[in-house]
Design an enzyme around this catalytic site. Sequence first.
Site, PDB file in Angstrom:
ATOM      1  CB  CYS A 114      69.600  50.429  61.730  1.00 53.52           C
ATOM      2  SG  CYS A 114      68.071  51.346  61.871  1.00 53.52           S
ATOM      3  CG  HIS A 255      70.831  49.597  65.407  1.00 54.26           C
ATOM      4  ND1 HIS A 255      71.040  50.958  65.332  1.00 54.26           N
ATOM      5  CD2 HIS A 255      69.510  49.398  65.142  1.00 54.26           C
ATOM      6  CE1 HIS A 255      69.910  51.555  65.029  1.00 54.26           C
ATOM      7  NE2 HIS A 255      68.961  50.632  64.911  1.00 54.26           N
ATOM      8  CG  ASN A 285      66.815  53.510  65.807  1.00 51.13           C
ATOM      9  OD1 ASN A 285      67.848  53.758  65.186  1.00 51.13           O
ATOM     10  ND2 ASN A 285      65.998  52.532  65.464  1.00 51.13           N
TER      11      ASN A 285
HETATM   12  O1  UT7 Z   1      66.155  50.320  63.970  1.00 48.72           O
HETATM   13  C1  UT7 Z   1      65.879  49.051  63.510  1.00 48.72           C
HETATM   14  C2  UT7 Z   1      64.531  48.583  63.525  1.00 48.72           C
HETATM   15  N1  UT7 Z   1      63.632  49.067  64.531  1.00 48.72           N
HETATM   16  C3  UT7 Z   1      63.409  48.373  65.636  1.00 48.72           C
HETATM   17  O2  UT7 Z   1      64.108  47.439  65.914  1.00 48.72           O
HETATM   18  C4  UT7 Z   1      62.225  48.735  66.483  1.00 48.72           C
HETATM   19  C5  UT7 Z   1      61.449  47.499  66.811  1.00 48.72           C
HETATM   20  N2  UT7 Z   1      60.212  47.678  67.544  1.00 48.72           N
HETATM   21  C6  UT7 Z   1      60.098  48.232  68.778  1.00 48.72           C
HETATM   22  O3  UT7 Z   1      61.033  48.794  69.308  1.00 48.72           O
HETATM   23  C7  UT7 Z   1      58.782  48.062  69.502  1.00 48.72           C
HETATM   24  O4  UT7 Z   1      57.965  47.192  68.749  1.00 48.72           O
HETATM   25  C8  UT7 Z   1      57.991  49.396  69.759  1.00 48.72           C
HETATM   26  C9  UT7 Z   1      58.685  50.191  70.833  1.00 48.72           C
HETATM   27  C10 UT7 Z   1      57.894  50.207  68.484  1.00 48.72           C
HETATM   28  C11 UT7 Z   1      56.587  49.069  70.253  1.00 48.72           C
HETATM   29  O5  UT7 Z   1      56.648  48.242  71.432  1.00 48.72           O
HETATM   30  P1  UT7 Z   1      55.787  46.903  71.531  1.00 48.72           P
HETATM   31  O6  UT7 Z   1      56.027  46.368  72.881  1.00 48.72           O
HETATM   32  O7  UT7 Z   1      56.129  46.035  70.360  1.00 48.72           O
HETATM   33  O8  UT7 Z   1      54.312  47.448  71.473  1.00 48.72           O
HETATM   34  P2  UT7 Z   1      53.145  47.091  70.411  1.00 48.72           P
HETATM   35  O9  UT7 Z   1      53.445  47.703  69.074  1.00 48.72           O
HETATM   36  O10 UT7 Z   1      52.857  45.635  70.468  1.00 48.72           O
HETATM   37  O11 UT7 Z   1      51.938  47.867  71.054  1.00 48.72           O
HETATM   38  C12 UT7 Z   1      51.426  47.548  72.361  1.00 48.72           C
HETATM   39  C13 UT7 Z   1      50.388  48.592  72.730  1.00 48.72           C
HETATM   40  C14 UT7 Z   1      49.358  48.849  71.625  1.00 48.72           C
HETATM   41  O12 UT7 Z   1      48.106  49.098  72.247  1.00 48.72           O
HETATM   42  P3  UT7 Z   1      47.009  47.921  72.366  1.00 48.72           P
HETATM   43  O13 UT7 Z   1      46.724  47.500  70.946  1.00 48.72           O
HETATM   44  O14 UT7 Z   1      47.654  46.838  73.183  1.00 48.72           O
HETATM   45  O15 UT7 Z   1      45.868  48.604  73.046  1.00 48.72           O
HETATM   46  C15 UT7 Z   1      49.841  50.128  70.986  1.00 48.72           C
HETATM   47  O16 UT7 Z   1      48.804  50.877  70.380  1.00 48.72           O
HETATM   48  O17 UT7 Z   1      51.020  49.856  72.968  1.00 48.72           O
HETATM   49  C16 UT7 Z   1      50.389  50.866  72.182  1.00 48.72           C
HETATM   50  N3  UT7 Z   1      51.396  51.863  71.844  1.00 48.72           N
HETATM   51  C17 UT7 Z   1      51.683  52.898  72.639  1.00 48.72           C
HETATM   52  N4  UT7 Z   1      51.195  53.303  73.821  1.00 48.72           N
HETATM   53  C18 UT7 Z   1      51.719  54.398  74.383  1.00 48.72           C
HETATM   54  C19 UT7 Z   1      52.214  51.890  70.736  1.00 48.72           C
HETATM   55  N5  UT7 Z   1      53.015  52.963  70.822  1.00 48.72           N
HETATM   56  C20 UT7 Z   1      52.715  53.609  71.984  1.00 48.72           C
HETATM   57  C21 UT7 Z   1      53.225  54.753  72.611  1.00 48.72           C
HETATM   58  N6  UT7 Z   1      52.701  55.114  73.811  1.00 48.72           N
HETATM   59  N7  UT7 Z   1      54.216  55.492  72.083  1.00 48.72           N
END
Ligand code: UT7
Length: 332
Positions: A114, A255, A285
Amino acid sequence: MAYAAFRSIGAYVPEKILTNSDLSKMVDTSDEWITKRTGIKERHIAADTEFTSDLGVKAAQKALKRSGVALEDIDLVVTATISPDYFCMPSTATVIANKLGIKGATAFDITAACTGFIYALSIAKAFIESGMKKNVLIVGAEKLSAITDYTDRGTCILFGDGAGSAVISATNNKEEAIIDINTGADGEYADLLMTPNGGTGSAHDSLDGEAGSCFMQMKGNETFKVAVRTLTKDVKEILEDNNIKSEDIKHFIPHQANLRIIKAVGDALNMREDQVVITVEKYGNTSGASIPMAINDLYESGKLQSGEIMLLDAFGGGLTWGSALIPFVPSK
Ligand code: UT7
């Protein structure tokens, strides 16, 4: 001494749109979850017959036309991509140059995920300031849909396809010069965001073209935290080094990974809402293409005027990071 001037911008997005509602039929997710956690509503997806180079060519044609620089005067083509047309060779930059009709110019790809566009800008600046090149075409182009696992809801909701391009040219006028570019990397965090299979460093190094061998994997939550920390620190450093205050920046163009990351960084830097450029809701992204696509949106909406300072900031797989202070100085 020659200085490097940011002369023009162009971008292209493929026609097909993948909405949150489409994704909710493919994996266990919802429009509400994706919107709340990422700010993304839709992303564009390239056709099967459309390669990364094709996206890059369309963006570059716009940037070239707007720059007024003739094809034969382009002496370097740099493409930032993590989704190249071919695994090792030829580089996507040589394919793009050939499709554009650029003959004999130096051409190569860089891998900085990125942060790719900012790395490419720093290369253009260095080549021009050293006197080795005069007109550099840089292209950030990604067909991320080809390396996205559409069974993994943690990543497939984030990524989209697109391309952005800029022409950077030599000038003697210091007022037009790119002010500063900062880049860095730390391989210790490589496992946060990677395509673990398909290379010689992986357990599956047969390169047999098996589906899934090049899919991206991400530790989303950890990546999120490192991203906010790194992006904020990086901008503070470049502003301090150049004695510029954040309120004096006209356009902050980070980004486009996640609206929550953009807002957290903007808040930490005391940026006003009108300073921060946001396009993540419509493109998702697009890795190395995200910053030039956002600059192009600003330009095409008539909000980017000659002489205005852009502050770019990116973070991505590697890990890599970078920021840049650049006046927009279109050709007259
Ligand atoms: O491009 C450069 C680098 N990339 C980034 O900068 C991306 C960085 N990360 C993110 O944007 C975020 O971490 C995500 C959008 C990928 C995830 O959001 P989050 O708030 O960090 O969620 P999490 O990974 O902590 O997951 C929270 C919950 C989990 O369920 P439990 O364990 O709390 O029951 C996940 O399984 O959300 C669940 N989950 C989803 N639920 C519905 C993860 N993905 C999804 C989804 N839909 N697509």
